[in-house]
Design a protein around this motif. Structure first.
Motif, short mmCIF file in Angstrom:
data_model
loop_
_atom_site.label_atom_id
_atom_site.label_comp_id
_atom_site.label_asym_id
_atom_site.label_seq_id
_atom_site.Cartn_x
_atom_site.Cartn_y
_atom_site.Cartn_z
N VAL A 1 0.92 -1.30 0.15
CA VAL A 1 -0.16 0.06 0.00
C VAL A 1 0.76 1.29 -0.08
N ARG A 2 0.42 2.18 -0.70
CA ARG A 2 1.11 3.66 -0.67
C ARG A 2 0.24 4.64 -0.24
N GLY A 3 0.50 5.53 0.47
CA GLY A 3 -0.30 6.85 0.77
C GLY A 3 -0.57 6.91 2.42
N PRO A 4 -1.41 7.63 2.66
CA PRO A 4 -2.45 8.08 2.01
C PRO A 4 -2.23 9.41 1.37
N ARG A 5 -2.90 9.87 0.50
CA ARG A 5 -2.97 11.24 -0.24
C ARG A 5 -4.18 11.48 -0.27
N ASN A 6 -4.31 12.95 -0.32
CA ASN A 6 -5.72 13.69 -0.34
C ASN A 6 -5.72 14.63 -1.33
N ASN A 7 -6.52 14.60 -2.65
CA ASN A 7 -7.04 15.46 -3.33
C ASN A 7 -8.41 16.08 -3.32
N PHE A 8 -8.95 15.74 -2.15
CA PHE A 8 -10.47 15.94 -2.12
C PHE A 8 -10.73 16.33 -0.65
N PRO A 9 -9.90 17.46 -0.29
CA PRO A 9 -10.19 17.54 1.29
C PRO A 9 -11.42 18.43 1.72
N LEU A 10 -11.72 18.18 3.03
CA LEU A 10 -12.89 18.48 3.63
C LEU A 10 -12.64 20.00 4.04
N LEU A 11 -13.37 21.19 3.46
CA LEU A 11 -12.95 22.50 4.13
C LEU A 11 -13.92 22.97 5.03
N ASP A 12 -13.65 23.47 5.99
CA ASP A 12 -14.46 24.08 7.05
C ASP A 12 -15.81 25.04 6.29
N ALA A 13 -16.96 24.70 6.88
CA ALA A 13 -18.21 25.40 6.47
C ALA A 13 -19.35 25.29 7.42
N PRO A 14 -20.26 25.99 7.69
CA PRO A 14 -21.26 25.66 8.61
C PRO A 14 -22.47 24.83 8.01
N ARG A 15 -22.39 24.74 6.57
CA ARG A 15 -23.57 23.75 6.05
C ARG A 15 -22.97 23.06 4.76
N TYR A 16 -23.29 21.83 4.72
CA TYR A 16 -22.75 20.94 3.55
C TYR A 16 -23.87 20.18 2.63
N VAL A 17 -23.76 19.96 1.69
CA VAL A 17 -24.65 19.07 0.75
C VAL A 17 -23.61 18.13 0.16
N PHE A 18 -23.88 16.81 0.59
CA PHE A 18 -23.13 15.85 0.00
C PHE A 18 -23.90 14.93 -0.88
N ILE A 19 -23.10 15.01 -2.26
CA ILE A 19 -24.15 14.08 -3.33
C ILE A 19 -23.10 12.86 -3.75
N GLY A 20 -23.63 11.70 -3.47
CA GLY A 20 -22.79 10.50 -3.98
C GLY A 20 -23.53 9.48 -4.67
N GLY A 21 -22.86 9.00 -5.61
CA GLY A 21 -23.45 8.02 -6.67
C GLY A 21 -22.71 6.76 -6.52
N GLY A 22 -23.35 5.68 -6.26
CA GLY A 22 -22.70 4.26 -6.45
C GLY A 22 -21.52 4.30 -5.49
N ILE A 23 -20.47 3.69 -5.91
CA ILE A 23 -19.40 3.66 -4.90
C ILE A 23 -18.64 5.03 -4.86
N GLY A 24 -19.13 6.03 -5.18
CA GLY A 24 -18.60 7.22 -5.07
C GLY A 24 -19.01 7.70 -3.55
N ILE A 25 -19.57 7.00 -3.00
CA ILE A 25 -20.28 7.22 -1.48
C ILE A 25 -18.90 7.09 -0.61
N THR A 26 -17.85 6.36 -0.96
CA THR A 26 -17.00 6.06 0.06
C THR A 26 -16.17 7.17 0.42
N PRO A 27 -15.77 8.23 -0.27
CA PRO A 27 -15.01 9.36 0.46
C PRO A 27 -15.84 9.97 1.23
#
Length: 319
Positions: A99-125
């Motif tokens: 295994v190599r990593g981890p790397r993060n190209n999709f960091p969680l930024l600070d905000a008071p509100r979020y809308v998460f939208i996941g499709g299929g295996i895209g739910i994982t992150p």
């Protein structure tokens, strides 16, 4: 974006293997010694270097606080080139792999509100992101779509959050109503989306009217280049190695660099994982990745050498 450095590159063992839905298994990976793994943040992924010679990237979807194991979810791809098929058919509890990593190209930024939208295996992150924002007391909703309920992984875990989670099995409810979800731009709200290309494209189209920076996406497939591509030979100076090479049209910069004996970390070779990101010391880059932001592209100080080339014939790289 600064070039990510892999804090870990070594052998792990499959601690547990679990069927999460039709076509999806999860693996928990840990060190053979039982020691702690490197820390990571929501949105990170790791490279699985498989015994059959292939390398594939998978998002970490376990608990950030659990330093004893990393969890990944793997969809068995119908058109698998051998990666997901090998994992589903060959890896069992007790199997060892690199295994190599981890790397993060999709960091969680600070905000008071979020809308998460996941499709299929895209739910994982999105799973560890939801855990983080829930603990922080932020307002959030998840819209999770899939072909059927039976194919949607981690449903029990997610539905434990109650009515914040809206589930859209396509055979029962059709596709998520993105016009209703994203039709009215919201201040101080971040939209995180991961899933098939069609879903991401549709979300991007509806977020054009939102404040700049509101949408964060991670793609599992590269964006097709627009228009005809007529590649020409380019000259690349490898400053740290003291050599200059010519890259013909039929080779990527990465392939040409490897051909002269320079080792570069690589993985997807499609411009979506960030493994081969390389500092640019001089020259104008023809960016063809699906990862860098417009501001990062304009800076011309980094490139994904697996897909990008030079606009004007010459580049100087820190290799």
């Amino acid at each position: 974006m600064t070039r990510p450095e892999a804090p870990f590159d070594g052998q792990v063992v499959v601690l547990t293997r679990r069927v999460e839905s039709e076509g999806v298994v999860s693996l928990e990976l840990g060190l053979p010694t039982g020691e702690e793994l490197p820390a990571w943040e929501p949105g990170a992924h790791i490279d699985l270097v498989l015994p059959n010679g292939l390398t594939r990237q998978y998002s970490l979807c376990g608990q950030v606080e659990n330093r004893k194991s990393w969890r990944v979810g793997i969809l068995r791809e119908p058109e698998s080139r051998g990666g997901s098929r090998y994992i589903h058919d060959e890896l069992a509890e007790g199997s060892e792999l690199r295994v190599r990593g981890p790397r993060n190209n999709f960091p969680l930024l600070d905000a008071p509100r979020y809308v998460f939208i996941g499709g299929g295996i895209g739910i994982t992150p999105l799973i560890p992101m939801i855990t983080r924002v829930q603990a922080a007391g932020a307002d959030w909703t998840l819209h999770y779509g899939g072909r059927t309920r039976a194919t949607m992984a981690f449903l029990d875990e997610l539905e434990a959050h109650g009515d914040r989670v809206r589930v859209y099995p396509q055979d029962e409810r059709g596709l998520p109503d993105l016009d209703a979800i994203l039709g009215s731009p919201a201040e101080s709200t971040l939209v995180y989306c991961c899933g098939p290309t069609g879903l991401i494209d549709a979300v991007e189209a509806r977020c054009q009217a939102w404040p700049a920076g509101s949408l964060q996406v991670e793609r599992f497939a590269a964006v097709a280049p627009s228009g005809d591509v007529d590649d020409q030979p380019i000259e690349v100076e490898l400053r740290a190695s003291g050599m200059t090479i010519t890259v013909p049209p039929e080779l990527s910069v990465l392939e040409a660099v490897e051909n002269v004996g320079i080792s570069v970390i690589k993985s997807c070779e499609e411009g979506i994982c960030g493994s081969c990101e390389t500092a640019v010391l001089d020259g104008e880059v023809d960016h063809r990745d699906s990862l860098l932001t417009e501001d990062e592209r304009a800076a011309m100080d980094t490139m994904m050498i697996c897909v990008s080339r030079a606009k004007r014939g010459r580049l100087v790289l820190d290799l």
